[in-house]
Design a protein around this motif. Sequence first.
Motif, mmCIF file in Angstrom:
data_model
loop_
_atom_site.group_PDB
_atom_site.id
_atom_site.type_symbol
_atom_site.label_atom_id
_atom_site.label_comp_id
_atom_site.label_asym_id
_atom_site.label_seq_id
_atom_site.Cartn_x
_atom_site.Cartn_y
_atom_site.Cartn_z
ATOM 1 N N GLU A 32 16.364 29.318 7.218
ATOM 2 C CA GLU A 32 17.051 29.203 8.516
ATOM 3 C C GLU A 32 18.508 28.798 8.328
ATOM 4 O O GLU A 32 19.372 29.175 9.108
ATOM 5 C CB GLU A 32 16.351 28.170 9.399
ATOM 6 N N VAL A 45 23.864 21.555 12.373
ATOM 7 C CA VAL A 45 22.687 21.140 13.151
ATOM 8 C C VAL A 45 21.405 21.648 12.474
ATOM 9 O O VAL A 45 20.455 20.889 12.257
ATOM 10 C CB VAL A 45 22.788 21.673 14.608
ATOM 11 N N VAL A 48 20.719 19.749 9.120
ATOM 12 C CA VAL A 48 20.155 18.401 9.297
ATOM 13 C C VAL A 48 18.684 18.502 9.686
ATOM 14 O O VAL A 48 17.818 17.808 9.146
ATOM 15 C CB VAL A 48 20.949 17.604 10.364
ATOM 16 N N SER A 52 15.768 17.257 7.042
ATOM 17 C CA SER A 52 14.951 16.075 7.390
ATOM 18 C C SER A 52 13.461 16.426 7.309
ATOM 19 O O SER A 52 12.652 15.625 6.846
ATOM 20 C CB SER A 52 15.321 15.533 8.767
ATOM 21 N N PHE A 55 12.516 16.748 3.614
ATOM 22 C CA PHE A 55 12.424 15.399 3.056
ATOM 23 C C PHE A 55 11.090 14.748 3.428
ATOM 24 O O PHE A 55 10.403 14.170 2.582
ATOM 25 C CB PHE A 55 13.607 14.562 3.569
ATOM 26 N N TYR A 88 9.217 30.091 17.757
ATOM 27 C CA TYR A 88 9.075 31.431 17.181
ATOM 28 C C TYR A 88 8.544 32.450 18.195
ATOM 29 O O TYR A 88 8.839 33.638 18.074
ATOM 30 C CB TYR A 88 8.276 31.388 15.866
ATOM 31 N N PHE A 90 9.571 32.353 21.226
ATOM 32 C CA PHE A 90 10.846 32.638 21.901
ATOM 33 C C PHE A 90 11.640 33.696 21.122
ATOM 34 O O PHE A 90 12.106 34.685 21.687
ATOM 35 C CB PHE A 90 11.651 31.338 22.040
ATOM 36 N N LEU A 95 13.514 39.211 20.676
ATOM 37 C CA LEU A 95 13.811 40.417 19.892
ATOM 38 C C LEU A 95 13.169 41.654 20.513
ATOM 39 O O LEU A 95 13.712 42.754 20.411
ATOM 40 C CB LEU A 95 13.308 40.250 18.446
ATOM 41 N N LEU A 114 9.378 16.211 23.065
ATOM 42 C CA LEU A 114 8.902 16.381 21.679
ATOM 43 C C LEU A 114 9.870 15.807 20.642
ATOM 44 O O LEU A 114 9.432 15.263 19.627
ATOM 45 C CB LEU A 114 8.643 17.862 21.389
ATOM 46 N N GLU A 122 8.103 10.434 12.558
ATOM 47 C CA GLU A 122 8.742 10.472 11.233
ATOM 48 C C GLU A 122 9.165 9.066 10.800
ATOM 49 O O GLU A 122 8.907 8.646 9.670
ATOM 50 C CB GLU A 122 9.959 11.404 11.267
HETATM 51 C C1 LIG Z 1 18.221 14.264 2.267
HETATM 52 C C2 LIG Z 1 17.524 13.665 3.407
HETATM 53 C C3 LIG Z 1 18.017 14.107 4.720
HETATM 54 C C4 LIG Z 1 17.493 13.268 5.810
HETATM 55 C C5 LIG Z 1 18.297 13.436 7.037
HETATM 56 C C6 LIG Z 1 17.890 12.536 8.127
HETATM 57 C C7 LIG Z 1 18.366 13.076 9.438
HETATM 58 C C8 LIG Z 1 17.758 12.445 10.564
HETATM 59 C C9 LIG Z 1 18.006 13.053 11.910
HETATM 60 C C10 LIG Z 1 17.219 14.317 12.167
HETATM 61 C C11 LIG Z 1 16.067 14.132 13.047
HETATM 62 C C12 LIG Z 1 15.285 15.429 13.166
HETATM 63 C C13 LIG Z 1 13.920 15.132 13.523
HETATM 64 C C14 LIG Z 1 13.085 16.390 13.720
HETATM 65 O O1 LIG Z 1 12.491 16.767 12.510
HETATM 66 C C15 LIG Z 1 12.047 16.080 14.713
HETATM 67 C C16 LIG Z 1 11.568 17.307 15.403
HETATM 68 O O2 LIG Z 1 11.841 18.432 15.136
HETATM 69 S S1 LIG Z 1 10.607 16.969 16.677
HETATM 70 C C17 LIG Z 1 10.332 18.535 17.449
HETATM 71 C C18 LIG Z 1 11.354 18.926 18.483
HETATM 72 N N1 LIG Z 1 12.417 19.671 17.877
HETATM 73 C C19 LIG Z 1 13.030 20.727 18.486
HETATM 74 O O3 LIG Z 1 12.708 21.135 19.570
HETATM 75 C C20 LIG Z 1 14.154 21.367 17.759
HETATM 76 C C21 LIG Z 1 13.680 22.474 16.947
HETATM 77 N N2 LIG Z 1 14.768 23.095 16.254
HETATM 78 C C22 LIG Z 1 15.568 23.989 16.809
HETATM 79 O O4 LIG Z 1 15.445 24.334 17.965
HETATM 80 C C23 LIG Z 1 16.620 24.628 15.982
HETATM 81 O O5 LIG Z 1 16.163 24.572 14.683
HETATM 82 C C24 LIG Z 1 18.029 24.047 16.053
HETATM 83 C C25 LIG Z 1 18.434 23.561 14.698
HETATM 84 C C26 LIG Z 1 18.150 22.896 17.021
HETATM 85 C C27 LIG Z 1 18.987 25.159 16.418
HETATM 86 O O6 LIG Z 1 18.766 25.704 17.686
HETATM 87 P P1 LIG Z 1 19.834 26.673 18.411
HETATM 88 O O7 LIG Z 1 19.313 26.935 19.780
HETATM 89 O O8 LIG Z 1 21.218 26.194 18.242
HETATM 90 O O9 LIG Z 1 19.837 27.961 17.554
HETATM 91 P P2 LIG Z 1 18.721 28.977 17.226
HETATM 92 O O10 LIG Z 1 18.708 29.087 15.732
HETATM 93 O O11 LIG Z 1 17.432 28.654 17.857
HETATM 94 O O12 LIG Z 1 19.178 30.334 17.907
HETATM 95 C C28 LIG Z 1 20.501 30.922 17.798
HETATM 96 C C29 LIG Z 1 20.384 32.398 18.082
HETATM 97 O O13 LIG Z 1 19.763 33.046 16.975
HETATM 98 C C30 LIG Z 1 18.517 33.619 17.340
HETATM 99 N N3 LIG Z 1 17.576 33.373 16.263
HETATM 100 C C31 LIG Z 1 17.544 32.289 15.472
HETATM 101 N N4 LIG Z 1 16.570 32.366 14.567
HETATM 102 C C32 LIG Z 1 15.946 33.523 14.797
HETATM 103 C C33 LIG Z 1 14.837 34.179 14.196
HETATM 104 N N5 LIG Z 1 14.179 33.639 13.176
HETATM 105 N N6 LIG Z 1 14.484 35.369 14.689
HETATM 106 C C34 LIG Z 1 15.143 35.927 15.703
HETATM 107 N N7 LIG Z 1 16.215 35.354 16.329
HETATM 108 C C35 LIG Z 1 16.596 34.187 15.878
HETATM 109 C C36 LIG Z 1 18.150 32.954 18.631
HETATM 110 O O14 LIG Z 1 17.338 33.754 19.429
HETATM 111 C C37 LIG Z 1 19.506 32.729 19.258
HETATM 112 O O15 LIG Z 1 19.963 33.950 19.795
HETATM 113 P P3 LIG Z 1 20.821 34.002 21.158
HETATM 114 O O16 LIG Z 1 22.050 33.187 20.928
HETATM 115 O O17 LIG Z 1 21.084 35.451 21.373
HETATM 116 O O18 LIG Z 1 19.922 33.423 22.221
#
Ligand SMILES: CCCCCCCCCCCCC[C@@H](O)CC(=O)SCCNC(=O)CCNC(=O)[C@H](O)C(C)(C)COP(=O)(O)OP(=O)(O)OC[C@H]1O[C@@H](n2cnc3c(N)ncnc32)[C@H](O)[C@@H]1OP(=O)(O)O
Length: 193
Positions: A32, A45, A48, A52, A55, A88, A90, A95, A114, A122
């Motif tokens: 990703e 974004v 990170v 995480s 990790f 996924y 979505f 697509l 969530l 975590e």
């Molecule tokens: C070395 C040690 C490191 C430790 C670091 C410690 C950091 C601590 C802080 C971090 C905490 C994180 C905790 C976390 O793990 C907890 C959870 O996840 S709890 C669950 C809830 N989480 C969520 O809901 C978020 C899930 N994640 C995301 O939604 C995404 O990954 C995000 C990174 C947030 C990015 O989302 P965003 O909306 O910006 O972009 P997208 O990638 O979704 O979409 C952009 C456009 O691309 C299209 N797209 C993307 N991927 C695909 C694919 N595989 N197939 C087809 N199309 C794809 C998508 O449709 C978008 O298109 P458009 O712009 O046209 O709509």
Amino acid sequence: MARFYMQKGTHKGLYRSIQKTLKFFQTFALLEVVHCAVVRTSVLVTGVQVSSRIFMVWFITHSIKQIQNEESVILFLVVWTVTEITRYSFYTFSLLNHLPYFIKWARYNFFIILYPVGVAGELLTIYAALPYVKKTGMFSLRLPNKYNVSFDYYYFLIIIMLSYIPLFPQLYLHMLRQRRKVLHGEVIIEKDD
Ligand SMILES: CCCCCCCCCCCCC[C@@H](O)CC(=O)SCCNC(=O)CCNC(=O)[C@H](O)C(C)(C)COP(=O)(O)OP(=O)(O)OC[C@H]1O[C@@H](n2cnc3c(N)ncnc32)[C@H](O)[C@@H]1OP(=O)(O)O
């Protein structure tokens, strides 16, 4: 996961039964970050978010067997699972140009609950790991040694936990902005990475 719980009536052993699939898919999520070059999203974004999870999978739950049956592990596993099924679905329906409104709504609303619940799972898991890390000195390097460097995994984990304070709000605010853009059509000018 649901089938395991219904058959066994306990969460104990659940992690063990799903660990191969979990490690496979979460490790491949590294793609990703690579895909940020082709889709419209922030590499910071996504980086990170993915690091995480990796990790948590490899350096916490895989490495510290004693914590694999903690309730907090099940908590973040359930949250990750619901999140990724929604996300996924979505991507797939988008697509196909047939995105049901419920999937779109779920992608940009479920995270409100969530995300904090996942983060709680975590953090509680890392917290549960601390005594084992301290007792065993795992992944730590004590002086004197030929490299003349020391590293304490116990304090490293505390730093990781503290890093959630500045980093998690960045992810949460990013998703709130995405929500306003996608569900309410607001034009948002993102700062570049
Ligand atoms: C070395 C040690 C490191 C430790 C670091 C410690 C950091 C601590 C802080 C971090 C905490 C994180 C905790 C976390 O793990 C907890 C959870 O996840 S709890 C669950 C809830 N989480 C969520 O809901 C978020 C899930 N994640 C995301 O939604 C995404 O990954 C995000 C990174 C947030 C990015 O989302 P965003 O909306 O910006 O972009 P997208 O990638 O979704 O979409 C952009 C456009 O691309 C299209 N797209 C993307 N991927 C695909 C694919 N595989 N197939 C087809 N199309 C794809 C998508 O449709 C978008 O298109 P458009 O712009 O046209 O709509």
